[in-house]
Design a protein around this motif. Structure first.
Motif, mmCIF file in Angstrom:
data_model
loop_
_atom_site.group_PDB
_atom_site.id
_atom_site.type_symbol
_atom_site.label_atom_id
_atom_site.label_comp_id
_atom_site.label_asym_id
_atom_site.label_seq_id
_atom_site.Cartn_x
_atom_site.Cartn_y
_atom_site.Cartn_z
ATOM 1 N N GLU A 113 0.730 3.080 -8.098
ATOM 2 C CA GLU A 113 1.794 3.101 -7.110
ATOM 3 C C GLU A 113 1.487 4.070 -5.741
ATOM 4 O OE1 GLU A 113 4.284 0.852 -6.352
ATOM 5 O OE2 GLU A 113 3.264 -0.047 -8.130
ATOM 6 N N GLY A 114 0.870 5.326 -6.093
ATOM 7 C CA GLY A 114 0.331 6.152 -5.058
ATOM 8 C C GLY A 114 -0.609 5.605 -4.255
ATOM 9 N N TRP A 115 -1.674 4.663 -4.894
ATOM 10 C CA TRP A 115 -2.650 4.101 -4.227
ATOM 11 C C TRP A 115 -2.046 3.008 -3.056
ATOM 12 C CZ3 TRP A 115 -8.152 2.786 -4.635
ATOM 13 C CH2 TRP A 115 -9.108 3.755 -5.089
ATOM 14 N N ARG A 116 -0.954 2.266 -3.540
ATOM 15 C CA ARG A 116 -0.398 1.191 -2.822
ATOM 16 C C ARG A 116 0.457 1.851 -1.792
ATOM 17 N NH1 ARG A 116 1.481 -2.313 -7.989
ATOM 18 N NH2 ARG A 116 -0.475 -3.404 -8.285
ATOM 19 N N SER A 117 1.155 2.828 -1.741
ATOM 20 C CA SER A 117 1.727 3.830 -0.835
ATOM 21 C C SER A 117 0.866 4.209 0.239
ATOM 22 C CB SER A 117 2.787 4.554 -1.447
ATOM 23 O OG SER A 117 3.360 5.234 -0.377
ATOM 24 N N ALA A 118 -0.024 5.187 -0.371
ATOM 25 C CA ALA A 118 -0.964 5.879 0.604
ATOM 26 C C ALA A 118 -1.982 5.102 1.453
ATOM 27 C CB ALA A 118 -1.643 7.119 -0.307
ATOM 28 N N TYR A 119 -2.326 4.078 0.790
ATOM 29 C CA TYR A 119 -3.440 3.094 1.504
ATOM 30 C C TYR A 119 -3.133 1.849 1.971
ATOM 31 C CZ TYR A 119 -6.115 7.060 -1.134
ATOM 32 O OH TYR A 119 -6.584 8.274 -1.630
ATOM 33 N N ARG A 120 -1.901 1.580 2.158
ATOM 34 C CA ARG A 120 -1.295 0.606 2.400
ATOM 35 C C ARG A 120 -1.798 -0.040 3.717
ATOM 36 N NH1 ARG A 120 3.046 3.379 2.316
ATOM 37 N NH2 ARG A 120 4.161 4.101 4.408
ATOM 38 N N ASP A 121 -2.124 0.956 4.730
ATOM 39 C CA ASP A 121 -2.966 0.260 5.912
ATOM 40 C C ASP A 121 -4.269 0.642 6.046
ATOM 41 O OD1 ASP A 121 -0.189 -0.123 6.974
ATOM 42 O OD2 ASP A 121 0.141 2.161 7.499
ATOM 43 N N LEU A 122 -4.846 1.107 4.891
ATOM 44 C CA LEU A 122 -6.385 1.369 4.975
ATOM 45 C C LEU A 122 -7.216 0.338 4.044
ATOM 46 C CD1 LEU A 122 -6.149 5.447 4.401
ATOM 47 C CD2 LEU A 122 -6.509 3.995 6.604
ATOM 48 N N LEU A 123 -6.658 -0.251 3.174
ATOM 49 C CA LEU A 123 -7.275 -1.066 2.103
ATOM 50 C C LEU A 123 -6.658 -2.669 2.128
ATOM 51 C CD1 LEU A 123 -7.724 1.210 -1.153
ATOM 52 C CD2 LEU A 123 -9.199 0.689 0.765
ATOM 53 N N PRO A 124 -7.542 -3.569 1.911
ATOM 54 C CA PRO A 124 -7.083 -4.764 1.890
ATOM 55 C C PRO A 124 -5.476 -5.083 0.887
ATOM 56 C CG PRO A 124 -9.271 -4.763 1.854
ATOM 57 C CD PRO A 124 -8.780 -3.485 1.542
ATOM 58 N N ALA A 125 -4.469 -5.823 1.499
ATOM 59 C CA ALA A 125 -3.465 -5.761 0.831
ATOM 60 C C ALA A 125 -3.596 -6.475 -0.468
ATOM 61 C CB ALA A 125 -2.640 -6.552 1.738
ATOM 62 N N ALA A 126 -4.705 -7.444 -0.524
ATOM 63 C CA ALA A 126 -4.772 -8.116 -1.773
ATOM 64 C C ALA A 126 -5.482 -7.507 -2.911
ATOM 65 C CB ALA A 126 -5.900 -9.633 -1.743
ATOM 66 N N TYR A 127 -6.289 -6.339 -2.380
ATOM 67 C CA TYR A 127 -6.893 -5.562 -3.239
ATOM 68 C C TYR A 127 -6.067 -4.585 -3.854
ATOM 69 C CZ TYR A 127 -9.851 -1.500 -5.155
ATOM 70 O OH TYR A 127 -9.907 -0.594 -6.022
ATOM 71 N N LEU A 128 -4.839 -3.946 -3.157
ATOM 72 C CA LEU A 128 -3.901 -3.005 -3.492
ATOM 73 C C LEU A 128 -3.082 -3.869 -4.521
ATOM 74 C CD1 LEU A 128 -3.359 -1.084 -0.415
ATOM 75 C CD2 LEU A 128 -4.281 -0.197 -2.443
ATOM 76 N N ALA A 129 -2.599 -5.081 -4.276
ATOM 77 C CA ALA A 129 -1.898 -6.034 -5.002
ATOM 78 C C ALA A 129 -2.372 -6.321 -6.273
ATOM 79 C CB ALA A 129 -1.245 -7.249 -4.141
ATOM 80 N N ALA A 130 -3.577 -6.448 -6.348
ATOM 81 C CA ALA A 130 -4.175 -6.633 -7.620
ATOM 82 C C ALA A 130 -4.563 -5.479 -8.526
ATOM 83 C CB ALA A 130 -5.856 -7.393 -7.386
ATOM 84 N N LEU A 131 -4.385 -4.361 -8.069
ATOM 85 C CA LEU A 131 -4.404 -3.071 -9.069
ATOM 86 C C LEU A 131 -3.484 -3.476 -10.181
ATOM 87 C CD1 LEU A 131 -4.479 -0.280 -6.486
ATOM 88 C CD2 LEU A 131 -6.547 -1.104 -7.781
ATOM 89 N N SER A 132 -4.195 -2.950 -11.394
ATOM 90 C CA SER A 132 -3.426 -3.296 -12.596
ATOM 91 C C SER A 132 -2.698 -1.823 -13.422
ATOM 92 C CB SER A 132 -4.161 -3.877 -13.530
ATOM 93 O OG SER A 132 -3.584 -3.841 -14.899
ATOM 94 N N VAL A 133 -1.790 -1.479 -13.620
ATOM 95 C CA VAL A 133 -1.034 -0.451 -14.092
ATOM 96 C C VAL A 133 -1.445 -0.411 -15.595
ATOM 97 C CG1 VAL A 133 0.785 0.957 -15.169
ATOM 98 C CG2 VAL A 133 0.837 -0.272 -12.826
#
Length: 153
Positions: A4-24
């Motif tokens: 969740e930290g990555w999804r929040s901090a890097y939402r404008d820096l990394l591709p959305a599809a990559y962040l969405a695919a991260l698995s807890v």
């Protein structure tokens, strides 16, 4: 928290599809394996509020080529997105600095993405300054620049 930290901090820096695919679940397993083999050189700290983990930090010896025995590195610092700005990250950073100094570190470094303006401001307020080192970091099919920040302890 890390995902969740990555999804929040890097939402404008990394591709959305990559962040969405991260698995807890996958990240949890990787963290468990890392903790099991980390040894005593790496210190992990957590911040809690009302019995819930709201932040995590890890530090140890500086991994940079040419780093000396008095050089430490902040490997990770995460706060749950809902507590960012409440002092959790600062408390963890201060505790990392105190523990690193107690272990004999004279200097603490970290790497932060060049485009992470919030993170860079946070680290600057915590006494870290860029030292001019810059490295490419490839993640999710994107290459970004990481800047090294340092703080004298």
């Amino acid at each position: 928290m890390r995902v969740e930290g990555w999804r929040s901090a890097y939402r404008d820096l990394l591709p959305a599809a990559y962040l969405a695919a991260l698995s807890v679940a996958e990240d949890t397993e990787v963290r468990r394996e890392h903790l099991a083999r980390a040894g005593e050189e790496v210190v992990h700290l957590v911040a809690e509020r009302d019995g819930e983990v709201v932040g995590w930090a890890a530090f140890g010896p500086d991994r940079s080529p040419g780093a000396g025995p008095g050089d430490g590195e902040l490997y990770a610092l995460y706060a749950r997105p809902d507590v960012v700005g409440t002092g959790v990250g600062r408390a963890l950073t201060d505790e990392v600095a105190a523990r690193a100094a107690a272990r004999g570190c004279a200097r603490l470094s970290l790497w932060v993405l060049e485009g992470n303006a919030l993170g860079r401001r946070f680290y600057a307020k915590a006494g870290f300054v860029p030292d001019g080192a810059c490295e490419p970091w490839e993640v999710g099919g994107t290459t970004l620049a990481e800047l090294r920040y340092v703080r004298t302890l």
